[in-house]
Design a protein around this motif. Sequence first.
Motif, PDB file in Angstrom:
ATOM      1  N   LYS A  95      34.257  36.028   8.899  1.00  0.00           N
ATOM      2  CA  LYS A  95      35.154  37.192   8.862  1.00  0.00           C
ATOM      3  C   LYS A  95      36.524  36.806   8.317  1.00  0.00           C
ATOM      4  O   LYS A  95      37.120  37.520   7.510  1.00  0.00           O
ATOM      5  N   GLU A  96      37.017  35.664   8.769  1.00  0.00           N
ATOM      6  CA  GLU A  96      38.323  35.195   8.301  1.00  0.00           C
ATOM      7  C   GLU A  96      38.281  34.908   6.800  1.00  0.00           C
ATOM      8  O   GLU A  96      39.206  35.269   6.058  1.00  0.00           O
ATOM      9  N   ALA A  97      37.217  34.290   6.318  1.00  0.00           N
ATOM     10  CA  ALA A  97      37.086  33.982   4.895  1.00  0.00           C
ATOM     11  C   ALA A  97      36.985  35.258   4.065  1.00  0.00           C
ATOM     12  O   ALA A  97      37.581  35.349   2.978  1.00  0.00           O
ATOM     13  N   GLU A  98      36.242  36.251   4.554  1.00  0.00           N
ATOM     14  CA  GLU A  98      36.135  37.522   3.831  1.00  0.00           C
ATOM     15  C   GLU A  98      37.499  38.200   3.717  1.00  0.00           C
ATOM     16  O   GLU A  98      37.863  38.745   2.671  1.00  0.00           O
ATOM     17  N   SER A  99      38.270  38.163   4.790  1.00  0.00           N
ATOM     18  CA  SER A  99      39.611  38.747   4.766  1.00  0.00           C
ATOM     19  C   SER A  99      40.492  37.986   3.773  1.00  0.00           C
ATOM     20  O   SER A  99      41.247  38.592   3.004  1.00  0.00           O
ATOM     21  N   SER A 100      40.385  36.686   3.788  1.00  0.00           N
ATOM     22  CA  SER A 100      41.156  35.862   2.860  1.00  0.00           C
ATOM     23  C   SER A 100      40.770  36.165   1.413  1.00  0.00           C
ATOM     24  O   SER A 100      41.640  36.224   0.534  1.00  0.00           O
ATOM     25  N   ILE A 101      39.495  36.354   1.160  1.00  0.00           N
ATOM     26  CA  ILE A 101      39.024  36.682  -0.194  1.00  0.00           C
ATOM     27  C   ILE A 101      39.643  37.996  -0.660  1.00  0.00           C
ATOM     28  O   ILE A 101      40.120  38.108  -1.798  1.00  0.00           O
ATOM     29  N   ARG A 102      39.638  39.002   0.210  1.00  0.00           N
ATOM     30  CA  ARG A 102      40.234  40.291  -0.148  1.00  0.00           C
ATOM     31  C   ARG A 102      41.723  40.134  -0.464  1.00  0.00           C
ATOM     32  O   ARG A 102      42.222  40.633  -1.482  1.00  0.00           O
ATOM     33  N   THR A 103      42.438  39.423   0.373  1.00  0.00           N
ATOM     34  CA  THR A 103      43.873  39.218   0.179  1.00  0.00           C
ATOM     35  C   THR A 103      44.146  38.469  -1.123  1.00  0.00           C
ATOM     36  O   THR A 103      45.023  38.863  -1.902  1.00  0.00           O
ATOM     37  N   LEU A 104      43.401  37.411  -1.368  1.00  0.00           N
ATOM     38  CA  LEU A 104      43.621  36.625  -2.581  1.00  0.00           C
ATOM     39  C   LEU A 104      43.239  37.398  -3.842  1.00  0.00           C
ATOM     40  O   LEU A 104      43.886  37.251  -4.884  1.00  0.00           O
TER      41      LEU A 104
END
Length: 136
Positions: A95-104
């Motif tokens: 979940k954290e990685a998916e959020s990071s992907i969206r932000t980046l």
Amino acid sequence: QVAWLKPLNPDPLLALGSSLTMQHLVTVVFCVACSLTQRATASNQVSQNPVTNVVQLLTDLKAKIESDAKSEALVYNKYACWCEKTTARKAASIKEAESSIRTLTIRMLRAKGRIATLLSEIGELSQEIKDNEKAQ
């Protein structure tokens, strides 16, 4: 708790009853009795009745099976707990990685837009510089 990670039944008698049929148990007892009878006859030292020896062996076997079942249940329960904790930790990481992907991704798109704007401005300013140089 995950359905496939339920703790084992620590009652070894249930496992013994479900895994050995009565016929197998009788065969084992008969073989042990024959073996003890042969051993006692061969050595000419009959200290106990062969049936008593069989009962003692079965009692020891039962105690060992119960001990093994408890230790295996403990190992399995530790493994099940580890699986649950690891699964939860991995799910949180995903979940954290998916959020990071969206932000980046959003930051990359903004940067691409900024680059395009700056390149356009550079082109315009370069043209203005050329025009100014020609005018002088």
